[in-house]
Structures are given as C-alpha cells and as structure tokens.
Design a protein around this motif. Structure first.
Motif, PDB file in Angstrom:
ATOM      1  N   LYS A 189       0.834  -1.206   0.000  1.00 35.37           N
ATOM      2  CA  LYS A 189       0.000   0.000   0.000  1.00 35.37           C
ATOM      3  C   LYS A 189       0.868   1.255   0.000  1.00 35.37           C
ATOM      4  N   GLU A 190       1.984   1.223   0.725  1.00 33.87           N
ATOM      5  CA  GLU A 190       2.891   2.365   0.745  1.00 33.87           C
ATOM      6  C   GLU A 190       3.521   2.592  -0.631  1.00 33.87           C
ATOM      7  N   VAL A 191       3.885   1.492  -1.306  1.00 28.04           N
ATOM      8  CA  VAL A 191       4.431   1.602  -2.658  1.00 28.04           C
ATOM      9  C   VAL A 191       3.392   2.207  -3.592  1.00 28.04           C
ATOM     10  N   ALA A 192       2.160   1.735  -3.486  1.00 30.32           N
ATOM     11  CA  ALA A 192       1.084   2.277  -4.324  1.00 30.32           C
ATOM     12  C   ALA A 192       0.910   3.773  -4.100  1.00 30.32           C
ATOM     13  N   SER A 193       1.019   4.197  -2.854  1.00 34.92           N
ATOM     14  CA  SER A 193       0.900   5.615  -2.535  1.00 34.92           C
ATOM     15  C   SER A 193       2.043   6.416  -3.169  1.00 34.92           C
ATOM     16  N   LEU A 194       3.242   5.852  -3.138  1.00 36.21           N
ATOM     17  CA  LEU A 194       4.403   6.541  -3.715  1.00 36.21           C
ATOM     18  C   LEU A 194       4.283   6.700  -5.224  1.00 36.21           C
TER      19      LEU A 194
ATOM     20  N   ILE B 112      15.780   3.830  -7.911  1.00 38.33           N
ATOM     21  CA  ILE B 112      15.958   2.551  -7.227  1.00 38.33           C
ATOM     22  C   ILE B 112      15.609   2.770  -5.756  1.00 38.33           C
ATOM     23  N   TRP B 113      14.464   2.231  -5.326  1.00 43.08           N
ATOM     24  CA  TRP B 113      14.006   2.429  -3.943  1.00 43.08           C
ATOM     25  C   TRP B 113      14.516   1.281  -3.080  1.00 43.08           C
ATOM     26  N   THR B 114      15.215   1.618  -1.988  1.00 41.92           N
ATOM     27  CA  THR B 114      15.873   0.621  -1.148  1.00 41.92           C
ATOM     28  C   THR B 114      15.554   0.882   0.325  1.00 41.92           C
ATOM     29  N   ASP B 115      16.204   0.100   1.186  1.00 44.31           N
ATOM     30  CA  ASP B 115      15.978   0.241   2.631  1.00 44.31           C
ATOM     31  C   ASP B 115      17.095   1.040   3.297  1.00 44.31           C
ATOM     32  N   ILE B 116      17.784   1.895   2.528  1.00 45.70           N
ATOM     33  CA  ILE B 116      18.808   2.781   3.083  1.00 45.70           C
ATOM     34  C   ILE B 116      18.776   4.087   2.301  1.00 45.70           C
ATOM     35  N   ASP B 117      19.132   5.180   2.966  1.00 47.99           N
ATOM     36  CA  ASP B 117      19.077   6.502   2.349  1.00 47.99           C
ATOM     37  C   ASP B 117      20.267   6.711   1.409  1.00 47.99           C
ATOM     38  N   GLY B 118      20.180   6.142   0.219  1.00 52.16           N
ATOM     39  CA  GLY B 118      21.201   6.374  -0.795  1.00 52.16           C
ATOM     40  C   GLY B 118      22.526   5.678  -0.512  1.00 52.16           C
ATOM     41  N   MET B 119      23.524   6.035  -1.302  1.00 58.88           N
ATOM     42  CA  MET B 119      24.870   5.482  -1.146  1.00 58.88           C
ATOM     43  C   MET B 119      25.600   6.271  -0.060  1.00 58.88           C
ATOM     44  N   HIS B 120      26.158   5.578   0.914  1.00 60.50           N
ATOM     45  CA  HIS B 120      26.880   6.254   1.990  1.00 60.50           C
ATOM     46  C   HIS B 120      28.368   6.381   1.647  1.00 60.50           C
ATOM     47  N   ASN B 121      29.016   7.326   2.316  1.00 61.03           N
ATOM     48  CA  ASN B 121      30.443   7.556   2.030  1.00 61.03           C
ATOM     49  C   ASN B 121      31.354   6.530   2.693  1.00 61.03           C
ATOM     50  N   ASN B 122      30.772   5.620   3.454  1.00 55.09           N
ATOM     51  CA  ASN B 122      31.512   4.493   4.025  1.00 55.09           C
ATOM     52  C   ASN B 122      30.472   3.475   4.500  1.00 55.09           C
ATOM     53  N   ASP B 123      30.930   2.343   4.948  1.00 54.02           N
ATOM     54  CA  ASP B 123      30.020   1.279   5.370  1.00 54.02           C
ATOM     55  C   ASP B 123      29.427   1.612   6.738  1.00 54.02           C
TER      56      ASP B 123
ATOM     57  N   SER C 240      22.850   5.617 -21.970  1.00 54.20           N
ATOM     58  CA  SER C 240      21.735   6.433 -22.477  1.00 54.20           C
ATOM     59  C   SER C 240      21.709   7.827 -21.860  1.00 54.20           C
ATOM     60  N   GLY C 241      22.586   8.071 -20.886  1.00 54.20           N
ATOM     61  CA  GLY C 241      22.633   9.382 -20.243  1.00 54.20           C
ATOM     62  C   GLY C 241      21.436   9.660 -19.350  1.00 54.20           C
ATOM     63  N   ILE C 242      20.837   8.599 -18.790  1.00 54.42           N
ATOM     64  CA  ILE C 242      19.658   8.755 -17.929  1.00 54.42           C
ATOM     65  C   ILE C 242      20.091   8.692 -16.470  1.00 54.42           C
ATOM     66  N   PRO C 243      19.825   9.725 -15.671  1.00 56.39           N
ATOM     67  CA  PRO C 243      20.237   9.694 -14.264  1.00 56.39           C
ATOM     68  C   PRO C 243      19.533   8.602 -13.473  1.00 56.39           C
ATOM     69  N   VAL C 244      20.259   8.027 -12.523  1.00 52.96           N
ATOM     70  CA  VAL C 244      19.717   7.015 -11.621  1.00 52.96           C
ATOM     71  C   VAL C 244      19.709   7.601 -10.211  1.00 52.96           C
ATOM     72  N   ARG C 245      18.575   7.524  -9.548  1.00 53.53           N
ATOM     73  CA  ARG C 245      18.471   8.067  -8.189  1.00 53.53           C
ATOM     74  C   ARG C 245      18.181   6.934  -7.212  1.00 53.53           C
ATOM     75  N   LEU C 246      18.969   6.861  -6.138  1.00 51.91           N
ATOM     76  CA  LEU C 246      18.758   5.888  -5.080  1.00 51.91           C
ATOM     77  C   LEU C 246      17.912   6.540  -3.999  1.00 51.91           C
ATOM     78  N   LYS C 247      16.749   5.944  -3.710  1.00 48.83           N
ATOM     79  CA  LYS C 247      15.801   6.544  -2.774  1.00 48.83           C
ATOM     80  C   LYS C 247      15.531   5.605  -1.602  1.00 48.83           C
ATOM     81  N   TYR C 248      15.120   6.184  -0.482  1.00 50.82           N
ATOM     82  CA  TYR C 248      14.863   5.452   0.759  1.00 50.82           C
ATOM     83  C   TYR C 248      13.355   5.275   0.935  1.00 50.82           C
ATOM     84  N   THR C 249      12.906   4.010   0.925  1.00 45.75           N
ATOM     85  CA  THR C 249      11.475   3.726   0.986  1.00 45.75           C
ATOM     86  C   THR C 249      10.829   4.272   2.260  1.00 45.75           C
TER      87      THR C 249
END
Length: 438
Positions: A18-23, A217-228, A268-277
């Motif tokens: 349901k949350e995905v549908a809302s997004l 790309i929706w994941t369970d973390i807020d984007g790419m971090h600068n370290n682990d 293709s020059g298309i930006p990719v955005r990593l998002k936090y669900t």
C-alpha cells in the motif's frame, strides 16, 4: 516518464504494498514500475526446487502449501472489496497449482527458473490488482514478453528496446505501467533471469529502452553512503556520484547496487536516483555523468579476498608469460580484482576461491606460488586522476599504521585500492573516514 524499482522488502507485506502504491501515484504522472518478489518468496521457491531435485515431492508440497497460505492471508489484508479478493484468490489458485505441477515431472534447471520466476509474477499481479481496486488506470506488462538475454547471458538491448517500444505504443494512456524485475527469456525463448543486478538491471534496461527522464531505485537505506555504516561511525549519504564512481563503489563492496546494473542508464545518459522507501522525501543519491572535480566521494570494502603470488625470475620476462597466467584463471571462470607485477613476480587477488586448489596447481608450472587468505580490498573513490597532485599522498599517509599487502593505482581515474588483512578492515575504514571526510 520515470521508472521506479522496488525491491522485495518494499513489497514485503500488504502494508508495504500500500505504501508503494501511494508513492507511485503521488505525482499523478505516468510512471513505469519494476517490482521484485515479496521478501522471503524467492528463498521459498528455491527451497521447493531443491526438494524437487532430490525427488522429494512431499516436502516440496509442504513448502508450497505454506507459501500459498501466507499469500492467501495477505489477500484479506490488502484488498477491501470482494471483487478483487476473488480475482486475486483465483489468480493465486492457478499460480500454486502451476508450481505443484512440477512435482509430477522430471525436474531440470530450466524448470527451476520457471518456478523462481513466479515470485515476481505474483507480486506484480497483487500490486496491479490493488491499484486497479483504488481506481488507478494500471496495466501489467509481462517482462517475459520483452526482456531477453542473448547466448552469452547478456541483455539483448536492441530486442528489448524494439519490443518494449511496440508494447508501450499499443498501450498508451495508462497512468501506471508495471512489470517484473529479474526475470526474462533467454535466446532460446526459455524462462531465465538477468542474474547480475536482478531487478535493478531490469529498471535500468527499461529506463534506457523507453528513454525515461529518471530511474529510481528504492531501497531500505538513504542512498549510497560515504563508508560502510555497519562498520564505521557517522557515515553520510553521498548526494551525487558519477556513473564511473558508482560502478567502482558497487564493484568494491557497496551492496546497494550491482556494478553492471547501471550501465544501460549510463550509456543512455539517464540519471539514476537511489531513494529510501521509509523516508520518501529524502533526497537520496543521484548518479549521472557529472564529475565533481578534485573530490573524494566514498570508501568501500570487499571481503573474502585471496591473494596469490607467483614468483618466477625465469619466466616473468618471457613473451606470453602473463597471458598464460591469466588463461589459467579464465579456464576456471575466476575473475581477478587487483594485479601487481615486479621484475620477478606477479600478485593477483580473487574473490571466488572455489577452484583455488586447481588454479594453484597449474600456476606452479610457472614458478613458486604463495597464498594469503582472509584478506580485504579497501577502495577509495572519487576524482583521483593522477594529475590531481596530492590525493594519493593523503590516502597513503592515512594508511601508515595499517599493514598493506598490495596497492592498485592508475588502472582507473576513480579509485585507489589497498589489499589488507580482514582483521584490519574496521581500523582502516574508520581511519580513512576520519581523515578524508572530517
């Protein structure tokens, strides 16, 4: 049009669906959605396949029944009308009868892929039915109708673009387009999968094919971090990465992306955005062709590395020596990571040690072989072109108290890599963070 990909955790329960549908409906604009199987489903389907390989239909049916019961309970939570509860229950009845049909036949690897593919097929049907119930003009497009790999198991980009463009043209006017991640057909028309990168790869291929404005790309973390963040204190999200930087980080340990999955978007020059669900308004990380000059972006680490050194004063300078060495690794389908050469030896690192004994036996024909196990590659990524004087010195100075087995610099303009002992990983990552991002 944007492409939005959601992984198994993001569709792991009726509430999450349901949350995905809302997004995906929030903007009101046409959107193309790529979904993974619900979390845990693929593992259950693989377990079923293993029982079938062992000719154990009783236990296979037990897992099938448990999985079916789980999904039927989700139906009651997800839908509010009897119409869509009935539609989805009928669909699930057909799906699980299809999976059960394999318990009566001789089982093959291609049938396993057909079984595993049902996870994505189920999740996309359930979300599609929910969106239709909510009144959104939604269509489900089967990935098996347009996603194809060639005889080398690489995506057939020309075929994908032509087929998907034709399908989209025939189905204009929808607000939401949904398809399955990961699954495809091979060059022979059999059900297969994309292997590397999975659903992320599907999203990138779809985005390239339809010339999307952005791939999310929706994941369970807020984007790419600068370290682990699992190892290092006070990491931060990197807000922008060049495609090359993102590939280096993914290859050397940043698990949020697979190194190959963003290549179609890059070309293709298309930006990719990593998002936090869990925080949809967070900025996340944008990956594009922009390179921030003279800036170190992030650090990653790759575990379970083995270093192999071949010492041979007699053979190293001989014509064809290096070719013969690498042909051994190729013959065992074992990729190499780092390479260092000297006048009398060559050191090579590998991650896959499944054929280590055989590789070492063959390498001994060319010299003395020594092995270092339980190693780790630490990779510093950014604009590290050799003309940016001083960055390599700063990085090396930071590692002064860490025993370093190998260093790789110059093979790429975007990274410096160090081979260290696994026990020194945490200390190295924290030291680099404290120095480079203070």
């Amino acid at each position: 049009m944007k492409v939005m990909k959601f992984g198994g955790t993001s569709v792991g329960s009726p509430e999450r669906m349901k949350e995905v549908a809302s997004l995906v409906t929030k903007s009101g604009e046409p959107t193309f959605i790529v979904l993974s199987a619900m979390s845990g489903t693929t593992n259950a389907l693989v377990e079923i396949s293993k029982y079938l390989y062992k000719k154990n239909p009783d236990d296979a049916n037990r897992v099938i029944n448990d999985l079916e019961e789980k999904y039927l309970s989700h139906v009651e939570e997800l839908y509010s009308t009897e119409k869509y509860k009935t539609i989805t229950k009928d669909f699930l009845f057909q799906e699980f009868n299809y999976i059960r049909s394999f318990t009566n036949d001789l089982f093959t690897s291609f049938e396993e892929k057909s079984i595993v593919a049902q996870g994505e097929i189920i999740s996309t049907n359930m979300v599609t039915n929910y969106l239709l119930e909510q009144g959104f003009k939604t269509i489900l497009l089967s990935a098996l109708d347009f996603m194809r790999i060639d005889k080398n198991a690489e995506p057939n980009s020309t075929y994908i673009k032509e087929k998907l463009s034709s399908i989209m043209k025939a189905n204009e006017g929808y607000q939401i387009y949904i398809t399955q991640g990961f699954i495809c057909r091979n060059a022979y028309g059999e059900v297969d999968n994309l292997q590397r990168g999975g659903s992320d790869y599907t999203a990138s291929l779809v985005g390239s094919a339809i010339e999307a404005e952005e791939i999310q790309i929706w994941t369970d973390i807020d984007g790419m971090h600068n370290n682990d963040p699992r190892v290092v204190d006070k990491t931060e999200t990197v807000r922008q990465l060049n495609f090359e930087e993102a590939s280096e980080l993914a290859y050397f340990g940043a698990k949020i992306l697979h190194p190959t999955c963003i290549q179609p978007a890059k070309y293709s020059g298309i930006p990719v955005r990593l998002k936090y669900t869990m925080e949809p308004d967070a900025e996340g990380t944008i990956i594009n062709n922009v390179l921030a000059s003279r800036k170190i972006k992030a650090i990653a680490a790759k575990d379970n590395i083995t270093a192999i050194k071949i010492k041979s004063s007699r053979m190293l300078g001989a014509s064809g020596f290096m070719r013969k060495i690498f042909e051994i690794f190729e013959s065992y389908q074992t990729p190499t990571d780092m390479i260092a050469t000297s006048e009398v030896g060559v050191s090579i690192t590998i991650e896959n040690d499944a054929h280590l004994t055989d590789i070492v036996d063959e390498l001994k024909l060319f010299g003395t072989v020594s092995i270092d196990t339980n190693m780790c590659i630490v990779c510093v990524v950014g604009d590290l072109d050799w003309r940016n004087v001083g960055y390599e010195t700063i990085t090396l100075e930071t590692m002064k108290d860490i025993p370093v087995r190998m260093i790789s610099y110059g093979g790429s303009n975007y990274n410096i890599s160090f081979l260290i002992r696994a026990v020194d990983k945490k200390r190295a990552l924290q030291a680099l963070s404290d120095k480079l991002f203070c």
